[in-house]
Design a protein around this motif. Structure first.
Motif, short mmCIF file in Angstrom:
data_model
loop_
_atom_site.label_atom_id
_atom_site.label_comp_id
_atom_site.label_asym_id
_atom_site.label_seq_id
_atom_site.Cartn_x
_atom_site.Cartn_y
_atom_site.Cartn_z
N GLY A 71 0.82 -1.21 0.00
CA GLY A 71 0.00 0.00 0.00
C GLY A 71 0.86 1.26 0.00
N ILE A 72 0.21 2.35 0.24
CA ILE A 72 0.87 3.66 0.13
C ILE A 72 2.08 3.76 1.07
N ASN A 75 5.00 1.61 -0.10
CA ASN A 75 5.65 2.25 -1.24
C ASN A 75 6.58 3.37 -0.79
N SER A 110 -0.25 -1.59 -13.05
CA SER A 110 -1.20 -1.14 -12.04
C SER A 110 -1.57 0.30 -12.38
N CYS A 112 -1.38 2.87 -10.87
CA CYS A 112 -0.47 3.90 -10.36
C CYS A 112 0.65 4.24 -11.36
N TYR A 139 7.87 1.96 -7.64
CA TYR A 139 7.06 0.81 -8.09
C TYR A 139 6.54 1.07 -9.50
N ASN A 168 -6.88 -0.88 -8.53
CA ASN A 168 -6.49 -1.41 -7.21
C ASN A 168 -7.26 -2.71 -6.94
N SER A 181 -0.12 -3.00 4.10
CA SER A 181 -1.01 -3.48 3.03
C SER A 181 -1.80 -2.35 2.40
N HIS A 182 -2.58 -2.69 1.39
CA HIS A 182 -3.45 -1.73 0.73
C HIS A 182 -4.62 -1.39 1.65
N VAL A 183 -5.38 -0.38 1.23
CA VAL A 183 -6.41 0.15 2.13
C VAL A 183 -7.47 -0.88 2.54
N LYS A 190 -8.18 -3.38 10.83
CA LYS A 190 -8.32 -2.36 11.88
C LYS A 190 -9.74 -2.32 12.43
N TRP A 205 -6.55 6.52 7.53
CA TRP A 205 -5.51 7.47 7.10
C TRP A 205 -6.05 8.52 6.12
N ARG A 212 -10.82 5.98 -5.27
CA ARG A 212 -10.17 4.80 -5.84
C ARG A 212 -11.20 3.90 -6.51
N PRO A 271 -0.59 10.20 4.61
CA PRO A 271 -0.69 10.62 3.20
C PRO A 271 -1.97 10.14 2.51
N ASP A 272 -2.46 11.00 1.61
CA ASP A 272 -3.64 10.67 0.79
C ASP A 272 -3.23 9.95 -0.49
N LYS A 277 -8.18 8.02 -8.86
CA LYS A 277 -7.62 7.02 -9.76
C LYS A 277 -8.75 6.14 -10.27
#
Ligand code: GFB
Length: 313
Positions: A71-72, A75, A110, A112, A139, A168, A181-183, A190, A205, A212, A271-272, A277
């Motif tokens: 995830g962000i 990266n 991807s 991104c 990436y 994604n 991991s990714h969101v 969580k 976050w 997305r 971070p956003d 995307k």
């Protein structure tokens, strides 16, 4: 080009999110000459190891699903590893596919890889028309280099190495980790923990505003199979739903699915990433393929999988 059920197909990265979905799909369609190797059996970072695998197995087709992803935050934390490992894996597998005369290979990019400022849904021709999002530059550069490598072999050696650019992805067998991991897997973990521990609130976050597009892994595998059977062009092709959702909407959807009754708190210090995307999927839709799994249903299935397998994670 049409793959026949008896032909030899190598799925590189069959334990991951995409590779495991490709493996399930191929088996369900009656393909029974599948090559899968664990990391111990074949280290894709080793040129020698990949060379001996291809020499021995001589696959007809290759699904290059193996990749190091995150995830962000992953990266931001591990740019060198993400760039080195992805470049090396894809270089090794693409080159050996050429050397051993593989009939067709599919590589995966991807969303991104596209410029961070894209006014509308991102088209295939937008690639390299502007700078990428800095949080995932390393990436993205590795993935762009993989695309260009496939196109270079196609141009020089008349191979049939295609690239699908995926939105994604999420689903069973995703990597679940609070930080890296990714969101979707991160929020499932969580929010489940927050519910179990009767917490008053759970932190998400960023601002909640980024948008997305999420593609269920089985849809991604279905598209990959469709492209292997129906698409023989070196030009990249987008795969997604064409629909976006804000992180805030996503967080509330996961909250409801998990059954957490507390509050969601946005942590603006985190971070956003890219603001929006969403892929333009008219090219693949025009060929006759469409994503089928709705986000709500995909989240329900993914949460179900997580609840069943979390102890093993
Ligand atoms: O999934 P994600 O890490 O990937 O984050 P990207 C998507 C959005 O969700 C970001 C927010 O705006 C995050 O700030 N978010 C909210 C969270 N809470 C969380 C959380 O607990 N964990 C995570 N991870 N995000 C990736 C690229 O970017 O997209 C990769 O970094 C890859 O290279 C992937 O290409 C597809 O969409 O921001």
């Amino acid at each position: 080009m049409i793959m026949k059920t008896k032909e030899k197909i190598y799925i590189a990265g069959h334990v991951g999110l995409l590779g495991s979905a490709v493996l399930r799909l191929l088996k369900s369609k009656g393909f029974n000459n599948l090559i899968v190797k664990t990391h111990r059996q074949c280290d894709l970072l080793s040129q020698r190891s990949v060379e001996s695998l291809f020499k021995k197995e001589r696959p007809d087709y290759v699904f290059l699903c193996a990749a190091r992803v995150g995830g962000i935050q992953a990266n931001i934390s591990y740019p060198a590893e993400l760039m080195y490992e992805n470049s090396t894996i894809q270089n090794n597998v693409i080159h050996q596919s050429y050397v051993q005369g593989v009939k067709k290979l599919i590589f995966f990019g991807s969303s991104c890889i596209y410029p961070k400022e894209s006014p509308g849904a991102i088209k295939e021709e937008d690639l390299l028309s502007g700078p990428v999002e800095p949080t995932n530059e390393a990436y993205a550069m590795a993935k762009i280099s993989g695309i260009k490598l496939c196109q270079a072999y196609d141009a020089q050696f008349q191979t049939n190495f295609i690239t699908a650019v995926l939105a994604n992805m999420y689903g069973p067998y995703d990597h679940f980790d609070i930080r890296d991991s990714h969101v979707i897997p991160a929020l499932i973990m969580k929010l489940h923990k927050a519910k179990k521990e009767n917490m008053r609130s759970c932190e998400v976050w960023g601002s909640g505003r980024p948008v997305r597009e999420f593609l269920y892994a089985d849809d991604a595998a279905d598209a990959a199979f469709f492209l292997m059977q129906n698409y023989d062009q070196p030009d990249i092709i987008n795969v997604g739903t064409g629909h976006g959702v804000s992180v805030k909407e996503l967080a509330f959807l996961i909250k409801d699915t998990v059954g957490f009754k507390g509050e969601i708190v946005f942590d603006a210090t985190k971070p956003d990433g890219i603001k929006k995307k969403i892929l333009n999927v008219s090219k693949i839709n025009g060929l006759g393929w469409r994503a089928r799994v709705h986000l709500k249903d995909g989240i329900r299935r993914t949460v179900g999988w997580f609840l069943k397998y979390q102890k093993a994670l």
